[in-house]
Design a protein around this motif. Structure first.
Motif, mmCIF file in Angstrom:
data_model
loop_
_atom_site.group_PDB
_atom_site.id
_atom_site.type_symbol
_atom_site.label_atom_id
_atom_site.label_comp_id
_atom_site.label_asym_id
_atom_site.label_seq_id
_atom_site.Cartn_x
_atom_site.Cartn_y
_atom_site.Cartn_z
ATOM 1 N N TRP A 71 0.876 -1.189 0.000
ATOM 2 C CA TRP A 71 0.000 0.000 0.000
ATOM 3 C C TRP A 71 0.899 1.220 0.000
ATOM 4 N N ILE A 72 0.702 2.076 -0.992
ATOM 5 C CA ILE A 72 1.588 3.218 -1.222
ATOM 6 C C ILE A 72 0.752 4.492 -1.262
ATOM 7 N N ASP A 73 1.197 5.542 -0.567
ATOM 8 C CA ASP A 73 0.442 6.793 -0.608
ATOM 9 C C ASP A 73 0.774 7.566 -1.877
ATOM 10 N N ALA A 74 0.111 8.690 -2.059
ATOM 11 C CA ALA A 74 0.255 9.464 -3.299
ATOM 12 C C ALA A 74 1.656 10.015 -3.488
ATOM 13 N N GLU A 75 2.452 10.096 -2.410
ATOM 14 C CA GLU A 75 3.817 10.612 -2.499
ATOM 15 C C GLU A 75 4.843 9.491 -2.709
ATOM 16 N N GLY A 76 4.397 8.249 -2.743
ATOM 17 C CA GLY A 76 5.298 7.135 -2.965
ATOM 18 C C GLY A 76 5.778 6.445 -1.701
ATOM 19 N N THR A 77 5.351 6.941 -0.536
ATOM 20 C CA THR A 77 5.754 6.322 0.724
ATOM 21 C C THR A 77 4.974 5.029 0.938
ATOM 22 N N VAL A 78 5.674 3.981 1.337
ATOM 23 C CA VAL A 78 5.036 2.696 1.572
ATOM 24 C C VAL A 78 4.351 2.707 2.933
ATOM 25 N N LEU A 79 3.044 2.495 2.924
ATOM 26 C CA LEU A 79 2.264 2.468 4.167
ATOM 27 C C LEU A 79 2.177 1.054 4.739
ATOM 28 N N TYR A 80 2.209 0.064 3.865
ATOM 29 C CA TYR A 80 2.100 -1.323 4.331
ATOM 30 C C TYR A 80 2.704 -2.233 3.268
ATOM 31 N N ASP A 81 3.363 -3.284 3.740
ATOM 32 C CA ASP A 81 3.877 -4.314 2.841
ATOM 33 C C ASP A 81 3.770 -5.650 3.565
ATOM 34 N N SER A 82 3.273 -6.653 2.861
ATOM 35 C CA SER A 82 3.004 -7.949 3.494
ATOM 36 C C SER A 82 4.266 -8.768 3.734
ATOM 37 N N ARG A 83 5.416 -8.345 3.214
ATOM 38 C CA ARG A 83 6.632 -9.138 3.376
ATOM 39 C C ARG A 83 7.786 -8.371 4.021
ATOM 40 N N SER A 84 7.735 -7.074 4.006
ATOM 41 C CA SER A 84 8.838 -6.280 4.559
ATOM 42 C C SER A 84 8.308 -5.201 5.479
ATOM 43 N N ASP A 85 9.202 -4.642 6.268
ATOM 44 C CA ASP A 85 8.852 -3.533 7.151
ATOM 45 C C ASP A 85 8.704 -2.277 6.301
ATOM 46 N N SER A 86 7.514 -1.717 6.271
ATOM 47 C CA SER A 86 7.244 -0.575 5.400
ATOM 48 C C SER A 86 8.114 0.634 5.733
ATOM 49 N N SER A 87 8.498 0.790 7.000
ATOM 50 C CA SER A 87 9.305 1.946 7.393
ATOM 51 C C SER A 87 10.724 1.889 6.828
ATOM 52 N N GLU A 88 11.186 0.718 6.437
ATOM 53 C CA GLU A 88 12.538 0.572 5.908
ATOM 54 C C GLU A 88 12.572 0.497 4.386
ATOM 55 N N MET A 89 11.430 0.571 3.758
ATOM 56 C CA MET A 89 11.381 0.438 2.301
ATOM 57 C C MET A 89 11.561 1.790 1.628
ATOM 58 N N GLU A 90 12.156 1.780 0.462
ATOM 59 C CA GLU A 90 12.410 3.012 -0.286
ATOM 60 C C GLU A 90 11.131 3.547 -0.905
ATOM 61 N N ASN A 91 11.199 4.767 -1.364
ATOM 62 C CA ASN A 91 10.055 5.404 -1.992
ATOM 63 C C ASN A 91 9.713 4.713 -3.313
ATOM 64 N N HIS A 92 8.424 4.463 -3.526
ATOM 65 C CA HIS A 92 7.961 3.708 -4.706
ATOM 66 C C HIS A 92 7.314 4.601 -5.766
ATOM 67 N N LEU A 93 7.476 5.901 -5.649
ATOM 68 C CA LEU A 93 6.758 6.803 -6.554
ATOM 69 C C LEU A 93 7.180 6.602 -8.013
ATOM 70 N N GLN A 94 8.445 6.253 -8.231
ATOM 71 C CA GLN A 94 8.948 6.138 -9.598
ATOM 72 C C GLN A 94 8.770 4.745 -10.199
ATOM 73 N N ARG A 95 8.150 3.864 -9.466
ATOM 74 C CA ARG A 95 7.897 2.545 -10.040
ATOM 75 C C ARG A 95 6.912 2.658 -11.200
ATOM 76 N N GLU A 96 7.169 1.903 -12.240
ATOM 77 C CA GLU A 96 6.371 2.012 -13.478
ATOM 78 C C GLU A 96 4.892 1.790 -13.233
ATOM 79 N N GLU A 97 4.557 0.725 -12.524
ATOM 80 C CA GLU A 97 3.147 0.413 -12.311
ATOM 81 C C GLU A 97 2.470 1.445 -11.405
ATOM 82 N N VAL A 98 3.226 2.037 -10.458
ATOM 83 C CA VAL A 98 2.662 3.060 -9.565
ATOM 84 C C VAL A 98 2.376 4.334 -10.347
#
Length: 227
Positions: A71-98
Protein backbone atom coordinates in the motif's frame (compact mmCIF):
# COMPACT_ATOMS: atom_id res chain seq x y z
CA UNK A 1 22.96 -41.79 -51.71
CA UNK A 2 21.42 -43.89 -48.95
CA UNK A 3 23.57 -42.17 -46.33
CA UNK A 4 22.62 -38.76 -47.66
CA UNK A 5 18.90 -39.55 -47.60
CA UNK A 6 19.25 -41.07 -44.14
CA UNK A 7 21.04 -37.99 -42.81
CA UNK A 8 18.46 -35.63 -44.31
CA UNK A 9 15.49 -37.53 -42.86
CA UNK A 10 17.19 -37.83 -39.47
CA UNK A 11 18.01 -34.12 -39.24
CA UNK A 12 14.51 -33.11 -40.31
CA UNK A 13 12.92 -35.41 -37.73
CA UNK A 14 15.12 -34.08 -34.92
CA UNK A 15 14.56 -30.47 -35.99
CA UNK A 16 10.79 -30.89 -36.11
CA UNK A 17 10.78 -32.53 -32.67
CA UNK A 18 12.84 -29.75 -31.05
CA UNK A 19 10.74 -27.05 -32.72
CA UNK A 20 7.51 -28.67 -31.47
CA UNK A 21 8.85 -28.89 -27.92
CA UNK A 22 9.96 -25.24 -27.93
CA UNK A 23 6.65 -24.08 -29.42
CA UNK A 24 4.64 -26.14 -26.92
CA UNK A 25 6.57 -24.74 -23.96
CA UNK A 26 6.25 -21.15 -25.20
CA UNK A 27 2.50 -21.41 -25.86
CA UNK A 28 1.84 -23.11 -22.54
CA UNK A 29 3.96 -20.57 -20.65
CA UNK A 30 2.20 -17.61 -22.28
CA UNK A 31 -1.19 -19.14 -21.53
CA UNK A 32 -0.51 -19.59 -17.82
CA UNK A 33 1.07 -16.14 -17.64
CA UNK A 34 -2.14 -14.66 -19.02
CA UNK A 35 -4.18 -16.60 -16.46
CA UNK A 36 -1.97 -15.32 -13.63
CA UNK A 37 -2.25 -11.74 -14.85
CA UNK A 38 -6.03 -11.96 -14.92
CA UNK A 39 -6.09 -13.40 -11.40
CA UNK A 40 -3.70 -10.68 -10.21
CA UNK A 41 -5.96 -7.97 -11.66
CA UNK A 42 -9.02 -9.46 -9.97
CA UNK A 43 -7.24 -9.80 -6.62
CA UNK A 44 -5.93 -6.24 -6.87
CA UNK A 45 -9.47 -4.97 -7.37
CA UNK A 46 -10.69 -6.94 -4.34
CA UNK A 47 -7.83 -5.63 -2.20
CA UNK A 48 -8.55 -2.07 -3.34
CA UNK A 49 -12.18 -2.41 -2.26
CA UNK A 50 -11.14 -3.87 1.09
CA UNK A 51 -8.68 -1.06 1.84
CA UNK A 52 -11.20 1.55 0.72
CA UNK A 53 -13.79 0.30 3.19
CA UNK A 54 -11.61 -0.85 6.10
CA UNK A 55 -8.37 1.08 5.76
CA UNK A 56 -5.21 -0.50 7.12
CA UNK A 57 -7.33 -2.78 9.31
CA UNK A 58 -8.07 -4.76 6.16
CA UNK A 59 -4.60 -6.30 6.40
CA UNK A 60 -5.08 -7.67 9.92
CA UNK A 61 -4.94 -11.45 9.71
CA UNK A 62 -4.89 -11.33 5.90
CA UNK A 63 -3.07 -14.20 4.21
CA UNK A 64 -2.03 -13.06 0.70
CA UNK A 65 -0.65 -16.49 -0.20
CA UNK A 66 1.98 -16.24 -2.91
CA UNK A 67 1.05 -12.64 -3.62
CA UNK A 68 2.77 -9.63 -2.12
CA UNK A 69 0.56 -6.68 -1.17
CA UNK A 70 1.93 -3.16 -0.91
CA UNK A 71 0.00 0.00 0.00
CA UNK A 72 1.59 3.22 -1.22
CA UNK A 73 0.44 6.79 -0.61
CA UNK A 74 0.25 9.46 -3.30
CA UNK A 75 3.82 10.61 -2.50
CA UNK A 76 5.30 7.14 -2.97
CA UNK A 77 5.75 6.32 0.72
CA UNK A 78 5.04 2.70 1.57
CA UNK A 79 2.26 2.47 4.17
CA UNK A 80 2.10 -1.32 4.33
CA UNK A 81 3.88 -4.31 2.84
CA UNK A 82 3.00 -7.95 3.49
CA UNK A 83 6.63 -9.14 3.38
CA UNK A 84 8.84 -6.28 4.56
CA UNK A 85 8.85 -3.53 7.15
CA UNK A 86 7.24 -0.58 5.40
CA UNK A 87 9.30 1.95 7.39
CA UNK A 88 12.54 0.57 5.91
CA UNK A 89 11.38 0.44 2.30
CA UNK A 90 12.41 3.01 -0.29
CA UNK A 91 10.06 5.40 -1.99
CA UNK A 92 7.96 3.71 -4.71
CA UNK A 93 6.76 6.80 -6.55
CA UNK A 94 8.95 6.14 -9.60
CA UNK A 95 7.90 2.54 -10.04
CA UNK A 96 6.37 2.01 -13.48
CA UNK A 97 3.15 0.41 -12.31
CA UNK A 98 2.66 3.06 -9.57
CA UNK A 99 3.13 5.93 -12.01
CA UNK A 100 0.69 4.34 -14.45
CA UNK A 101 -1.87 3.75 -11.69
CA UNK A 102 -1.64 7.36 -10.47
CA UNK A 103 -2.18 8.65 -14.00
CA UNK A 104 -4.65 6.14 -15.47
CA UNK A 105 -6.17 4.46 -12.41
CA UNK A 106 -4.54 1.07 -13.06
CA UNK A 107 -1.02 0.05 -13.95
CA UNK A 108 0.92 -3.10 -14.76
CA UNK A 109 4.58 -3.98 -15.23
CA UNK A 110 6.96 -6.90 -15.36
CA UNK A 111 10.48 -6.99 -13.98
CA UNK A 112 13.12 -9.71 -14.26
CA UNK A 113 15.67 -10.71 -11.68
CA UNK A 114 19.34 -10.11 -12.35
CA UNK A 115 19.87 -13.77 -13.14
CA UNK A 116 16.87 -13.87 -15.50
CA UNK A 117 15.63 -16.95 -13.63
CA UNK A 118 12.62 -15.22 -12.08
CA UNK A 119 10.30 -12.41 -12.99
CA UNK A 120 7.71 -10.48 -11.02
CA UNK A 121 4.29 -9.42 -12.27
CA UNK A 122 2.93 -6.20 -10.77
CA UNK A 123 -0.60 -4.83 -10.83
CA UNK A 124 -1.46 -1.53 -9.14
CA UNK A 125 -4.76 0.33 -8.69
CA UNK A 126 -5.37 3.89 -7.48
CA UNK A 127 -7.79 4.36 -4.59
CA UNK A 128 -10.21 7.22 -4.03
CA UNK A 129 -7.83 9.00 -1.62
CA UNK A 130 -5.02 8.98 -4.22
CA UNK A 131 -3.06 6.13 -2.65
CA UNK A 132 -2.17 3.00 -4.59
CA UNK A 133 -2.66 -0.65 -3.70
CA UNK A 134 -0.26 -2.97 -5.50
CA UNK A 135 -0.09 -6.74 -5.76
CA UNK A 136 2.87 -8.64 -7.13
CA UNK A 137 3.50 -12.27 -7.98
CA UNK A 138 6.80 -14.00 -8.69
CA UNK A 139 7.01 -16.68 -11.34
CA UNK A 140 9.74 -18.69 -12.96
CA UNK A 141 10.92 -17.58 -16.38
CA UNK A 142 10.91 -19.79 -19.45
CA UNK A 143 14.64 -20.29 -18.95
CA UNK A 144 14.03 -21.66 -15.45
CA UNK A 145 11.38 -24.05 -16.73
CA UNK A 146 13.73 -25.23 -19.46
CA UNK A 147 16.56 -25.82 -16.98
CA UNK A 148 14.17 -27.71 -14.69
CA UNK A 149 13.06 -29.93 -17.56
CA UNK A 150 16.55 -30.78 -18.81
CA UNK A 151 16.50 -34.33 -17.44
CA UNK A 152 13.05 -35.34 -18.79
CA UNK A 153 13.85 -33.47 -22.00
CA UNK A 154 17.06 -35.49 -22.38
CA UNK A 155 15.15 -38.74 -21.88
CA UNK A 156 12.48 -37.75 -24.39
CA UNK A 157 15.14 -36.53 -26.82
CA UNK A 158 17.00 -39.84 -26.51
CA UNK A 159 13.83 -41.78 -27.28
CA UNK A 160 13.05 -39.44 -30.17
CA UNK A 161 16.59 -39.85 -31.54
CA UNK A 162 16.34 -43.63 -31.46
CA UNK A 163 12.95 -43.57 -33.17
CA UNK A 164 14.28 -41.08 -35.72
CA UNK A 165 17.24 -43.36 -36.45
CA UNK A 166 14.97 -46.35 -37.00
CA UNK A 167 12.50 -44.35 -39.09
CA UNK A 168 15.21 -42.67 -41.15
CA UNK A 169 16.94 -46.01 -41.79
CA UNK A 170 13.74 -47.69 -42.98
CA UNK A 171 12.62 -44.77 -45.11
CA UNK A 172 16.01 -44.35 -46.75
CA UNK A 173 16.11 -48.06 -47.64
CA UNK A 174 12.54 -47.93 -48.92
CA UNK A 175 13.32 -44.90 -51.06
CA UNK A 176 16.48 -46.40 -52.55
CA UNK A 177 15.11 -49.93 -53.06
CA UNK A 178 13.20 -49.19 -56.31
CA UNK A 179 16.38 -47.61 -57.71
CA UNK A 180 18.50 -50.64 -56.86
CA UNK A 181 15.94 -52.99 -58.45
CA UNK A 182 15.66 -51.16 -61.77
CA UNK A 183 15.63 -53.49 -64.79
CA UNK A 184 17.71 -51.50 -67.25
CA UNK A 185 17.27 -54.14 -69.94
CA UNK A 186 13.53 -53.41 -69.95
CA UNK A 187 13.25 -49.84 -68.59
CA UNK A 188 9.58 -49.34 -69.40
CA UNK A 189 8.55 -52.39 -67.38
CA UNK A 190 9.79 -50.90 -64.09
CA UNK A 191 7.21 -49.88 -61.53
CA UNK A 192 8.83 -47.12 -59.50
CA UNK A 193 8.58 -43.42 -59.06
CA UNK A 194 6.80 -41.30 -61.63
CA UNK A 195 9.77 -38.91 -61.49
CA UNK A 196 11.93 -41.66 -63.04
CA UNK A 197 9.68 -42.04 -66.08
CA UNK A 198 11.55 -39.47 -68.27
CA UNK A 199 14.89 -41.11 -67.39
CA UNK A 200 13.58 -44.59 -68.17
CA UNK A 201 12.11 -43.43 -71.50
CA UNK A 202 15.45 -41.87 -72.39
CA UNK A 203 17.25 -45.08 -71.50
CA UNK A 204 14.82 -47.03 -73.70
CA UNK A 205 15.38 -44.57 -76.54
CA UNK A 206 19.15 -44.88 -76.24
CA UNK A 207 18.87 -48.67 -76.15
CA UNK A 208 16.90 -48.52 -79.41
CA UNK A 209 19.54 -46.32 -81.01
CA UNK A 210 22.31 -48.66 -79.83
CA UNK A 211 20.38 -51.65 -81.21
CA UNK A 212 19.98 -49.99 -84.61
CA UNK A 213 23.66 -49.12 -84.66
CA UNK A 214 24.53 -52.73 -83.90
CA UNK A 215 22.33 -53.92 -86.78
CA UNK A 216 24.01 -51.45 -89.11
CA UNK A 217 27.42 -52.66 -88.00
CA UNK A 218 26.41 -56.31 -88.54
CA UNK A 219 25.09 -55.45 -91.99
CA UNK A 220 28.30 -53.71 -92.94
CA UNK A 221 30.30 -56.61 -91.51
CA UNK A 222 28.36 -59.09 -93.71
CA UNK A 223 28.84 -56.89 -96.78
CA UNK A 224 32.55 -56.66 -96.05
CA UNK A 225 32.84 -60.44 -95.69
CA UNK A 226 30.99 -60.98 -99.01
CA UNK A 227 33.36 -58.59 -100.74
Amino acid sequence: MTKRIFRSIYLVAVGVFLACVALFMAVLYNYFTGVQKNQLQMQTGLAAQGVTHEGIGYFDGLDPGDNRITWIDAEGTVLYDSRSDSSEMENHLQREEVQEALQAGRGESTRYSRTLLERSLYCAQRLEDGSVIRLSLSQNTLLTLFLGMIYPMCMISLIALVLSLVLASRLSKKIVQPLNELDLDHPLRNEGYDELAPLLRRIRLQQGQIQRQREELRQKQREFEEV
